[in-house]
Design an enzyme around this catalytic site. Structure first.
Site, PDB file in Angstrom:
ATOM      1  N   SER A 145       0.839  -1.186   0.000  1.00  0.00           N
ATOM      2  CA  SER A 145       0.000   0.000   0.000  1.00  0.00           C
ATOM      3  C   SER A 145       0.874   1.236   0.000  1.00  0.00           C
ATOM      4  O   SER A 145       2.002   1.222   0.518  1.00  0.00           O
ATOM      5  CB  SER A 145      -0.895   0.001   1.240  1.00  0.00           C
ATOM      6  N   TYR A 158      -3.106  -0.680  10.252  1.00  0.00           N
ATOM      7  CA  TYR A 158      -2.775  -1.048   8.874  1.00  0.00           C
ATOM      8  C   TYR A 158      -1.417  -0.469   8.473  1.00  0.00           C
ATOM      9  O   TYR A 158      -0.573  -1.174   7.902  1.00  0.00           O
ATOM     10  CB  TYR A 158      -3.872  -0.548   7.944  1.00  0.00           C
TER      11      TYR A 158
END
Length: 201
Positions: A145, A158
């Site tokens: 990501s 995350y």
């Protein structure tokens, strides 16, 4: 196509990005093994891919946070396919909340799935790709990501896991290069994606 058919394992393969990746590989005639926790959804995804594209599609229920379960799924894929050419780590979990609202279990679960899940996948893939009788070659793809480079509010679990995943991947890649191992390790860093509404849900 048979000569170039790949044997592919995808974690998180029943939904979202993992399901889309499985679709893309199957569409090009490659056999796929899907790893995820929900047996019913996993079986449905595998049946759809096999029926639509005529490939072998395995449903391998496992929680990627459990190293033994991942090893078992990897061994099942290796036994069924004879070799593993590509392993794609996609599975993730997170808690969308400010840090003050999180508890230890939220952080633990997100870290186990999003970070350790990819570590477990890398270790299993390396073992299978180096197994006796295998070519010692392969490709491991870690889906990351943009948040592994720039952290944002409300996504601390995350972001922390993705930063850790990037560090582990970079270290392992250095070791593979140093040892001259013909196993390629790469990261694909994606923008924000609404996984529950992604293709294949």
């Amino acid at each position: 196509m048979a000569r170039n058919k790949l044997k592919v394992v995808i974690t998180g393969g029943s939904a979202g990005v993992g399901r889309a990746a499985a679709e893309a590989f199957a569409q090009h005639g490659h056999d796929v093994a899907l790893i995820a926790r929900d047996p019913a959804r996993l079986e449905r995804a595998a049946n759809e891919l096999a029926g639509r594209y005529g490939v072998r599609a395995l449903a391998l229920p496992a929680d990627v946070a459990n190293a033994e379960a991942v090893d078992g799924a990897a061994e099942a894929a290796l036994q069924a396919f004879g070799r593993l050419d590509v392993w794609v780590n996609v599975a993730m979990a997170t808690a969308f909340a400010p840090v003050a609202a999180l508890n230890a279990r939220d952080i633990e679960r997100g870290t186990q799935v999003t970070y350790l899940g990819q570590v477990n996948g890398m270790l299993a893939a390396l073992r299978c790709m180096r197994a006796a009788g295998h070519s010692g070659r392969g490709t491991i793809v870690n889906v990351g990501s943009a948040l592994s480079y720039r952290a944002v509010p409300l996504q601390s679990v995350y972001c922390g896991a993705k930063f850790a995943r990037r560090g582990f991947t970079d270290a392992l890649r250095s070791e593979l290069l140093h040892d001259g191992v013909d196993i390629h390790l790469t990261m694909v860093d994606l923008p924000a994606i609404n996984t529950p509404n992604s293709t294949g849900r």
